[in-house]
Design an enzyme around this catalytic site. Structure first.
Site, short mmCIF file in Angstrom:
data_model
loop_
_atom_site.label_atom_id
_atom_site.label_comp_id
_atom_site.label_asym_id
_atom_site.label_seq_id
_atom_site.Cartn_x
_atom_site.Cartn_y
_atom_site.Cartn_z
N HIS A 323 -41.00 -2.20 18.69
CA HIS A 323 -41.20 -1.37 19.87
C HIS A 323 -42.58 -0.76 19.95
CE1 HIS A 323 -36.83 -1.61 20.20
NE2 HIS A 323 -37.02 -1.31 21.46
N GLY A 324 -43.29 -0.71 18.86
CA GLY A 324 -44.63 -0.17 18.94
C GLY A 324 -45.25 -0.08 17.56
#
Lengths: 465, 477
Positions: A323-324
């Site tokens: 996600h990041g």
């Protein structure tokens, strides 16, 4: 290019749809591939080359692996082929997405001063890399045949509806559709409905709630009361859901307009009765990708308890990382890993018996999780969480109520729309009257356009003579 | 999508039995209508049924998970069997729907209109200026390889596309109305308030900037030794605070007034909150409803306060009478917010019989006028520019009052309608708007003979201004 832009809605899509529908079936894939590359190049004029490289290498390795199997290549060599292409895919992803994070860590730990790479993240690279991986792995496993047509394979990787924000389409589910995807009236109408529904979620709900959350996080700690902080947390949770699921709806709707059917990516996650249930309903295509290609190959849950816990934590760390590229995302992933383990081994039975308690507990866990997701700075996160639990600027002030007055209706609408109820009612209504449906679609569409125009509404602000 | 097919089947069966039994429709047309309804019945329930089916599904899964060999795979198997059962029916139904002419369905019509609108958008020629937004609209972006590779082209394209959207004004109106309906009375820092007022809020004051400016003012007064007066007018947000909606969030202007007063050392500080509040309390209209400026009536009401701050005697002020010059004034806040101005305002100018003769010179443009009013400004899209013709970096005014003093003014647009009240008292006035002043202030100061320096601002502008400090600071070098 994003779907919620005038460029897409009034230029790109009308032109592409017209060209696509006028083209005989044999030429449609070419049209679609060209459109998709154009779509990507519009936002990433340079990185489109990277995507072309990714298409080419995965295409070649798909064929190599299949050829190797036919020629009775040894398992080891087949595995080596798979290893090379997997490493290539991951290397690209790592270089563009995680390198700077790692450099930052090294600099912090060893007090080094390695300069960060001046890279921007190529849009959608996490999505198309995972699609490509699912393809080569499935070819290796013999679950699908390698795609011979470079057009069709390029289309699989780059098809514009799901290119930027998913869903992550597995090659297996779309193999046959790539060769044959007729468009009929019912599909187009369903597609229109889904697209406008997604657009409305994104523009009318997510963007508005996003504005509220931005305003609240910008507040100094001295103005952040508990009620304001909770309002912000609710706003962000709804924003994220409508943003992402809106995008998925648009993608699935566009797929329908083009004759493809992609699987659903969200299933009213905020009605989940446990965290386990939540993750069956949130970003389904990502969850099933990790299950298929990481969790089960590691042994899934058919191993000793210790190993199972290890597997879960590993998978969830990766999910977080996906996600990041920063520490808080890893923690966010592990946070879920821990709750899932607890549910599996400690209080899963309790949740099954007490569904209402389960719902409240799930919402709470998810809400707090999103804060970990949203606020990357740990100090700010601490301030925010303290404010949520009354250790900030008190319980409530004029500002808190002012926010509720201004955004209460949108928050409420968001909460209602995050359940299945409005869709159900709309369905019953429109089942009887398609005109009503078309009217609602048109009104929602106009309102979305109006919002986009309003957002760009940019009066000459230096107005004070 | 596979897991969605079963509920479709259920829905369809229900429908055939339900409101439209087979054979009810007599004509072929009625038949089309029927299948349309079935078709879209498919479209919607897919969504709604999907939820319920899945909930049931997952409930089952939860139960299964409780069992011994539960694994994620169970879920998949469950779905797969459901899929097979539904497949055939769906296929039949699809056949029936395939032949339906799309454009004869309402949803198809919607698509048609959408495409048509897109076409119109491409065909309608560009507009250069928006009267509503009072600005130039973006033109089609310049095409070059560099700009395309750098991404500027696609960004500018979106700006162009949305600026030139057909029906843009109507769309913006629709959106701000929709915002109001959802309870949000704020649009771009402007509150839709009571009695037809649009009121701009005061947002995040940058204290560092403010301090810098006030210090520069102090330093300027100390350096030049010219007696100074600092006049600051509050804005509608504090004077007409009772009209703000309950949801309004704004900074307290009173606090900042105090802060400024305390920080100023050189010039005498004159806060107009008192007289303006008094004027408003008496039922006067202190501010325009759709503009951020104060009215000339309000400005006139504060005249005694300002005169005494400037050390002018009250007796020498000549009586003035208002004259309406514009009856349908819609101001910049309407343009800024997108809210409609529900009530239009009147702009007054004040005349007296004893008006002095004067000449207004714009040294930069090298023009001379015999009036401080601008007829062109009145006719323009912003009629407030009737005062002084809007903003100019430097104006010099010479009057026939040989006994009067010489005044130096640093101001924002609140001063524009106030100036006429002071004309009779000075022999020469130099008016500087720091935001548009690019000359060297030293040269002006060296002409000498200034009896007083006046700073004249409204608080919102003052709080955001950075140009005054720059202009004043230039003298140091």
């Amino acid at each position: 290019m994003v779907f919620s832009s005038i460029t897409f809605l009034l230029f790109f899509l009308p032109v592409v749809l017209t060209a696509y529908y006028m083209m005989p079936a044999a030429g449609r894939n070419i049209v679609l591939l060209a459109a998709s590359l154009f779509f990507y190049a519009w936002g990433e004029p340079v990185y489109v080359l990277l995507m072309l490289a990714s298409i080419l290498m995965n295409y070649v390795f798909g064929l190599l692996i299949e050829q190797g199997r036919k020629n009775h290549m040894s398992n080891g060599r087949l595995r080596m082929h798979l290893g090379i292409i997997t490493a290539l895919n991951l290397a690209l992803l790592f270089y563009f997405k995680y390198c700077n994070m790692l450099i930052g860590w090294i600099n912090t730990i060893f007090r080094a001063k390695i300069p960060a790479l001046s890279l921007s993240l190529p849009i959608g690279i996490s999505f198309y890399t995972f699609q490509a991986l699912s393809y080569v792995v499935d070819v290796y496993r013999g679950k699908v045949k390698a795609q011979r047509s470079i057009t069709d394979f390029g289309l699989y990787i780059s098809m514009f509806p799901q290119l930027i924000a998913g869903p992550i389409v597995r090659y297996k589910s779309i193999e046959r559709q790539l060769a044959n995807h007729p468009v009929d009236s019912a599909q187009v109408r369903l597609g229109l409905f889904l697209f406008v529904k997604g657009l409305s979620k994104k523009v009318l709900l997510a963007n508005v709630l996003g504005g509220l959350f931005t305003e609240i996080t910008a507040l100094p700690a001295s103005s952040l009361t508990a009620l304001t902080a909770w309002t912000g947390a609710f706003a962000y949770s709804l924003q994220l859901y409508f943003d992402f699921s809106g995008y998925s709806d648009m993608a699935i709707g566009l797929g329908r307009l083009l004759g493809f059917s992609f699987s659903e990516n969200f299933d009213h996650p905020y009605t989940a009765v446990s965290v386990t249930d939540f993750w069956r309903r949130w970003h389904i295509s990502l969850g099933s990708w990790f299950r298929e290609y990481v969790y089960i190959p590691l042994g899934g849950n058919r191993v000793s308890t210790g190993k199972h816990i290890r597997n879960l934590l590993f998978v969830w760390m990766l999910t977080g990382l996906w996600h990041g590229a920063s520490l808080n995302f890893i923690l966010w992933g592990l946070y879920y890993g821990i709750w899932l383990i607890l549910e599996k081994y400690v209080f899963g039975d309790f949740l099954r018996k007490h569904r209402i308690a389960g719902r409240i507990y799930t919402l709470l866990i998810v809400l707090l999780g999103w804060m970990l997701f949203a606020i990357t700075d740990f100090k700010e996160l601490g301030t925010y969480l303290r404010a949520m639990f009354g250790m900030g600027a008190g319980a409530a002030d004029h500002r808190s109520f002012a926010y509720l007055l201004s955004y209460g209706i949108v928050l409420l609408a968001g909460a209602v729309c995050s359940t299945g109820w409005p869709g159900k009612q709309l369905g019953i209504l429109c089942q009887k009257h398609e005109r009503v449906l078309a009217g609602i679609l048109a009104a929602a569409f106009v309102l979305c356009l109006a919002s986009l125009a309003y957002d760009s509404f940019n009066p000459f602000l230096y107005f004070r003579f | 999508m596979t897991d969605l097919k079963s509920p479709e089947k259920k829905k369809r069966k229900k429908k055939v039995r339900g409101p439209y039994p087979p054979g009810q429709g007599g004509s072929a047309r009625a038949d089309i209508g029927k299948s349309e309804k079935q078709a879209i019945g498919r479209a919607k329930p897919v969504k709604q049924a999907a939820g319920s089916a899945k909930t049931a599904d997952s409930a089952r899964i939860v139960k299964q998970t409780a069992g011994k060999n539960a694994d994620v795979r169970t879920e998949k198997n469950g779905k797969r069997s459901v899929t097979r059962a539904g497949k055939q029916d769906v296929r039949k139904q699809k056949q029936a729907e395939k032949n339906l002419p799309l454009l004869r369905t309402p949803a198809g019509l919607f698509l048609g209109i959408w495409l048509l609108y897109a076409l119109i958008n491409i065909l309608v020629p560009d507009r250069a200026v928006s009267e509503t937004e009072k600005r130039a609209l973006a033109a089609f972006p310049e095409v070059s390889a560099d700009r395309i590779a750098g991404g500027e082209f696609s960004e500018d394209f979106e700006t162009w596309a949305s600026d030139q959207l057909v029906g843009r004004n109507a769309l913006i109106r629709i959106r701000s109305t929709f915002g109001l309906l959802t309870g949000n009375r704020l649009s771009r820092d402007v509150y839709k308030s009571g009695d037809g007022y649009l009121i701009e809020r005061m947002t995040g004051v940058d204290q560092k900037n403010l301090d810098q400016m006030l210090d520069a003012v102090n330093a300027f007064c100390a350096r030049t030794q010219i007696p100074g007066t600092f006049v600051c007018a509050p804005n509608a947000v504090s004077v007409c605070g009772n009209l703000l909606p309950a949801s309004a969030i704004t900074e307290e202007q009173g606090t900042w007034m105090q802060y400024i007063g305390n920080r100023l050392e050189g010039p005498h500080f004159c806060d107009l909150t008192g007289p303006l509040g008094e004027f408003y309390a008496k039922g006067g209209q202190a501010y325009y409803r759709s503009d951020h400026h104060w009215t000339t009536e309000a400005a006139y009401y504060t005249l005694p306060t300002v005169r005494s701050a400037l050390g002018l005697s009250q007796e020498s002020a000549s009586a003035m009478t208002p004259l309406a010059v514009c009856n349908d004034f819609v101001g910049s806040l309407a343009a800024k917010s997108g809210f409609s101005a529900s009530k239009k305002d009147t702009i007054f100018i004040y005349r007296s019989d004893a008006e002095p003769a004067y000449i207004v010179t714009d040294p930069a443009a090298q023009t001379k006028r015999a009036t401080v009013y601008s007829l062109d400004g009145l006719k323009s899209s912003d009629p407030y520019t009737v005062f002084l013709g809007g903003n100019t970096g430097h104006l010099n005014i010479q009057t026939d009052n040989a006994e009067g003093g010489k005044l130096l003014v640093f101001k924002d647009s609140y001063f524009n309608c106030f100036l006429p009240f002071l004309l009779g008292d000075y022999r020469e006035i130099d008016i500087i708007d720091p935001r548009y002043y690019y000359e060297n202030l030293d040269d002006l100061i060296l002409t000498g003979g200034y009896d007083r320096v006046l700073f004249f601002y409204d608080l919102n502008t003052l709080a955001e201004d950075t140009s005054l400090a720059l202009v004043l600071g230039s003298e140091q070098g």
